[in-house]
Design an enzyme around this catalytic site. Structure first.
Site, PDB file in Angstrom:
ATOM      1  N   ARG A  43      -8.206  12.459  45.434  1.00  0.00           N
ATOM      2  CA  ARG A  43      -7.518  12.537  43.321  1.00  0.00           C
ATOM      3  C   ARG A  43      -6.064  11.193  44.036  1.00  0.00           C
ATOM      4  O   ARG A  43      -5.602  11.386  44.854  1.00  0.00           O
ATOM      5  CB  ARG A  43      -7.476  13.095  42.871  1.00  0.00           C
ATOM      6  N   HIS A  57       1.777  29.162  46.804  1.00  0.00           N
ATOM      7  CA  HIS A  57       0.763  27.739  47.335  1.00  0.00           C
ATOM      8  C   HIS A  57       0.824  26.429  46.651  1.00  0.00           C
ATOM      9  O   HIS A  57       0.252  26.328  46.686  1.00  0.00           O
ATOM     10  CB  HIS A  57      -0.553  28.570  47.478  1.00  0.00           C
TER      11      HIS A  57
HETATM   12  P1  ADP Z   1      -6.015  25.306  47.931  1.00  0.00           P
HETATM   13  O1  ADP Z   1      -6.866  23.539  48.196  1.00  0.00           O
HETATM   14  O2  ADP Z   1      -6.447  26.178  46.802  1.00  0.00           O
HETATM   15  O3  ADP Z   1      -4.469  24.638  46.812  1.00  0.00           O
HETATM   16  P2  ADP Z   1      -5.242  24.681  50.597  1.00  0.00           P
HETATM   17  O4  ADP Z   1      -6.425  24.725  51.760  1.00  0.00           O
HETATM   18  O5  ADP Z   1      -4.935  22.787  50.101  1.00  0.00           O
HETATM   19  O6  ADP Z   1      -5.117  25.614  49.565  1.00  0.00           O
HETATM   20  O7  ADP Z   1      -4.144  24.762  51.422  1.00  0.00           O
HETATM   21  C1  ADP Z   1      -2.840  25.767  50.097  1.00  0.00           C
HETATM   22  C2  ADP Z   1      -1.458  26.241  50.741  1.00  0.00           C
HETATM   23  O8  ADP Z   1      -2.101  27.583  50.645  1.00  0.00           O
HETATM   24  C3  ADP Z   1      -0.934  25.319  52.359  1.00  0.00           C
HETATM   25  O9  ADP Z   1      -0.250  23.986  51.215  1.00  0.00           O
HETATM   26  C4  ADP Z   1      -0.138  26.660  52.879  1.00  0.00           C
HETATM   27  O10 ADP Z   1       1.204  26.701  51.834  1.00  0.00           O
HETATM   28  C5  ADP Z   1      -1.324  27.508  52.224  1.00  0.00           C
HETATM   29  N1  ADP Z   1      -2.176  27.930  53.541  1.00  0.00           N
HETATM   30  C6  ADP Z   1      -3.612  27.950  53.359  1.00  0.00           C
HETATM   31  N2  ADP Z   1      -3.942  27.375  54.968  1.00  0.00           N
HETATM   32  C7  ADP Z   1      -3.105  28.446  55.488  1.00  0.00           C
HETATM   33  C8  ADP Z   1      -3.510  29.074  57.008  1.00  0.00           C
HETATM   34  N3  ADP Z   1      -4.440  28.564  57.543  1.00  0.00           N
HETATM   35  N4  ADP Z   1      -2.179  29.484  57.397  1.00  0.00           N
HETATM   36  C9  ADP Z   1      -1.356  29.228  55.932  1.00  0.00           C
HETATM   37  N5  ADP Z   1      -1.129  29.332  54.934  1.00  0.00           N
HETATM   38  C10 ADP Z   1      -1.977  27.999  54.862  1.00  0.00           C
END
Ligand code: ADP
Length: 494
Positions: free
Chosen positions: A291, A235
Site C-alpha cells: 500500500r 514497534h
Molecule cells: P508488523 O507487520 O507487525 O509491523 P514487522 O515484521 O514489520 O511487523 O516488524 C515491525 C517492527 O518490529 C520492526 O520494524 C522491528 O522494530 C521489529 N522487529 C520485527 N522483526 C524483528 C526481528 N527479527 N528482530 C528484531 N526486531 C524485529
C-alpha cells in the site's frame, strides 16, 4: 484516465489522496462514519457519503458499504489509503468483482505477501536475504524448542498474518518459549483469525530501513531509494527520514536491487514498500507493505515524484514515465507523525476536542493534516492527527527545520506527542545518526512532559488572547484562516 475515485479512508491520508486527484482533475468521493460528521476530510470533500456508525467494523471496514457507496456515487475506482482495508486482499478482489478499479496492487499480490511465512519463502527463491528463522510445520511445542536452539536466543515469536506490531513476542531464554508461543497464538487468533506463529532470530540493535518500489502493469519496476524508520515506539514508527545515515552507496545499490527483485517475485504493481532490518552491515527482508505508506512524503520530497499520482496513473493503465536511471534523490527529508497520545503514560491514545490549533508553515515544510481548531478526535480510530515533513539540503538542515516547526505546532485540548518528538530529534545520539529500533526505550525511557514553570503566565496570557481573538472576530479559527494567532490579533500587550 479514471473518472471518479472513492476514497475508502479518513483523516490526513484521505485529504492527501483528494489533493492528488484534484491536481489531476479527477473528482473524489469521501466516506465517513457518524463519528466523522464534521471531520476535515468530509468538510473538504467534493462529495461525501455516510457509511455507518462510529466503530470501524460498522463503517470503514465494511466492504459491502464501501462498494455500495462507490456505485451509488458513480465512481469507477477506489483508493484504500493505508490502514483499514488497505492490505485486505478480499477488499481488493471485491472492488474488481464489482467492476471497479482498485488503486493498488492485485488481490493475489496482497494475499501472497500478506502471509509473512509465504513472503519469506518467496524471498528465499528470489535470493533476497531473510532473517534466520522459520516455521514449525508440525506445530509441536517440542519442535519449537529445537528450532529456537538452532536459531539461538533471543528469538522472536511472530504471527504469520501479523501486522501493526501485534502478535510479536521476544523470548530471551528457553524457559519462556512455550508460554510465549501459546500467548502469541492466542493473540494472533483473536487479531488476525489465524493462530499460525513462527520464529525469527531477534536482532538486538537493528535499524529498520525500507525501500519504496513502484511498478506498472508492463513489467517496469523501479525503486525510489530508502527510508530509515528506526525511531519507533511499540514497534510502530514515529520519525522517518531519507537518506539513511547507515548506508554506503554500494549497500544502497544492493538493497535497492533486492527490493526490485522482491517486488518482481511477487508480480507486484503500484506503489509498495520492501522493509528490511539492517544489522552490522547486513540486511534482512522483513516484509512487503502492499500500500501507500504513512511515511511516503519523505520520498516525494527528495525524488520530486508524487507517489499517489503515480498510483492513479498506473491504475489507469499508464506506463511508468521514468526509469531507474531517471531517479536522482537530492537533499534530506524528515517526517514526524503527530499522534493524539500521551508519551508520558505509555503512549496512551488521547481523544477529545481540539480547542486551539496552530500548524507551522515555512519554506520546504509540508504538513499533511487531518485536523482543525474545534474538531473532535474520535476514540474509534488510529490516533494519527497529521504529519510534518521537513526538507533540507542535508540532515542537519532538515532536522533543525523540523525542530523549529514542532516548536510552532500548538495543539490544545488533547495530549499530543509534539514535545516528545522535539526531545527525540534533539537527542545527541539522534543528531549523530546512531539509530536503532530500541532508541526510544534506551534513550528516553522515563520521559515526562517538561514543567511549564516560569512560562505559565505567558502560556495563560496566550490562551486568553486566543479566546478573545475568537470572540472579537466572532469566527471559529478554522482551516484556511490565518495560520498564526498573532496574525489574527491587532495591537496587543502582555
Ligand atoms: P508488523 O507487520 O507487525 O509491523 P514487522 O515484521 O514489520 O511487523 O516488524 C515491525 C517492527 O518490529 C520492526 O520494524 C522491528 O522494530 C521489529 N522487529 C520485527 N522483526 C524483528 C526481528 N527479527 N528482530 C528484531 N526486531 C524485529
Amino acid at each position: 484516465m479514471l473518472k471518479k475515485i472513492l476514497i475508502a479512508n479518513r483523516g490526513e491520508i484521505a485529504l492527501r489522496i483528494m489533493r492528488a486527484a484534484r491536481e489531476m482533475n479527477i473528482p473524489t468521493v469521501a466516506v465517513y462514519s457518524e463519528a466523522d460528521l464534521a471531520a476535515l476530510h468530509v468538510l473538504r470533500a467534493d462529495e461525501a457519503i455516510l457509511i455507518g456508525p462510529p466503530p470501524a467494523t460498522e463503517s470503514y471496514l465494511r466492504i459491502d458499504k464501501l462498494i455500495d457507496a462507490a456505485k451509488q456515487t458513480g465512481c469507477d475506482a477506489v483508493h484504500p489509503g493505508y490502514g483499514f482495508l488497505a492490505e485486505n486482499a478480499d477488499f481488493a478482489q471485491a472492488v474488481v468483482d464489482a467492476g471497479l478499479i482498485f488503486i493498488g496492487p492485485s488481490a493475489e499480490a496482497i494475499r501472497s505477501l500478506g502471509n509473512k511465512l509465504g513472503a519469506r519463502e518467496m524471498m528465499l527463491e528470489a535470493k533476497v536475504p531473510i532473517v534466520p528463522g522459520g516455521e514449525v510445520k508440525s506445530g509441536d511445542l517440542e519442535d519449537f524448542i529445537e528450532l529456537a536452539r538452532a536459531i539461538g536466543y533471543p528469538v522472536l515469536v511472530k504471527a504469520a498474518s501479523g501486522g501493526g506490531g501485534k502478535g510479536m513476542r521476544i523470548v530471551p531464554a528457553e524457559d519462556q518459549l512455550l508460554e510465549s508461543v501459546e500467548a502469541a497464538r492466542r493473540e494472533a487468533q483473536s487479531a488476525f483469525s489465524d493462530p499460525t506463529v513462527y520464529l525469527e532470530k531477534y536482532l538486538e540493535r537493528p535499524r529498520h530501513i525500507e525501500f519504496q518500489v513502484i511498478a506498472d502493469d508492463f513489467g517496469n519496476t523501479v525503486h525510489l531509494y530508502e527510508r530509515e524508520c528506526s525511531i519507533q515506539r511499540r514497534h510502530q514508527k514515529i520519525i522517518e527520514e531519507t537518506p539513511s545515515t547507515a548506508l554506503t552507496p554500494e549497500l544502497r545499490q544492493q538493497m535497492g536491487q533486492a527490493a526490485v527483485a522482491a517486488a518482481k517475485a511477487a508480480h507486484y504493481t503500484s506503489a509498495g514498500t520492501v522493509e528490511f532490518l539492517f544489522f552490522e552491515g547486513h540486511y534482512y527482508f522483513l516484509e512487503v507493505n502492499t500500500r501507500i505508506q504513512v511515511e511516503h512524503p519523505v520520498t516525494e520530497m527528495t525524488t520530486g515524484i508524487d507517489l499517489v499520482k503515480e498510483q492513479i496513473r498506473i491504475a489507469s493503465g499508464e506506463k511508468l514515465s521514468f526509469t531507474q536511471d531517471d531517479i536522482h534523490p537530492r537533499g534530506h527529508a524528515t517526517e514526524c507523525r503527530i499522534y493524539a497520545e500521551d508519551p508520558a503514560i505509555g503512549f496512551l491514545p488521547s481523544a477529545g476536542k481540539i480547542h486551539y490549533l496552530n500548524e507551522p508553515s515555512a519554506a520546504n515544510l509540508r504538513i499533511d493534516s487531518g485536523i482543525y481548531s474545534g474538531c473532535d478526535v474520535p476514540i474509534y480510530y488510529d490516533p494519527i492527527l497529521s504529519k510534518v515533513i521537513a526538507y533540507g539540503r542535508d540532515r542537519e538542515e532538515s532536522t533543525e527545520r523540523m525542530i523549529l516547526a514542532l516548536k510552532d505546532y500548538s495543539i490544545l485540548g488533547i495530549k499530543s506527542n509534539v514535545r516528545f518528538l522535539i526531545d527525540c530529534l534533539s537527542h545527541p545520539e539522534y543528531r549523530s545518526g546512531n539509530l536503532f529500533t530500541g532508541f526510544i526505550d534506551q534513550h528516553l525511557p522515563e520521559w515526562s512532559e517538561p514543567e511549564i514553570g516560569e512560562n505559565l503566565p505567558l502560556a495563560l496570557a496566550g490562551a486568553v488572547l486566543a479566546m478573545s481573538a475568537r470572540q472579537t472576530t466572532g469566527a471559529e479559527v478554522t482551516a484556511g484562516a490565518p495560520s498564526s494567532l498573532w496574525e489574527t490579533l491587532g495591537k496587543w500587550e502582555l
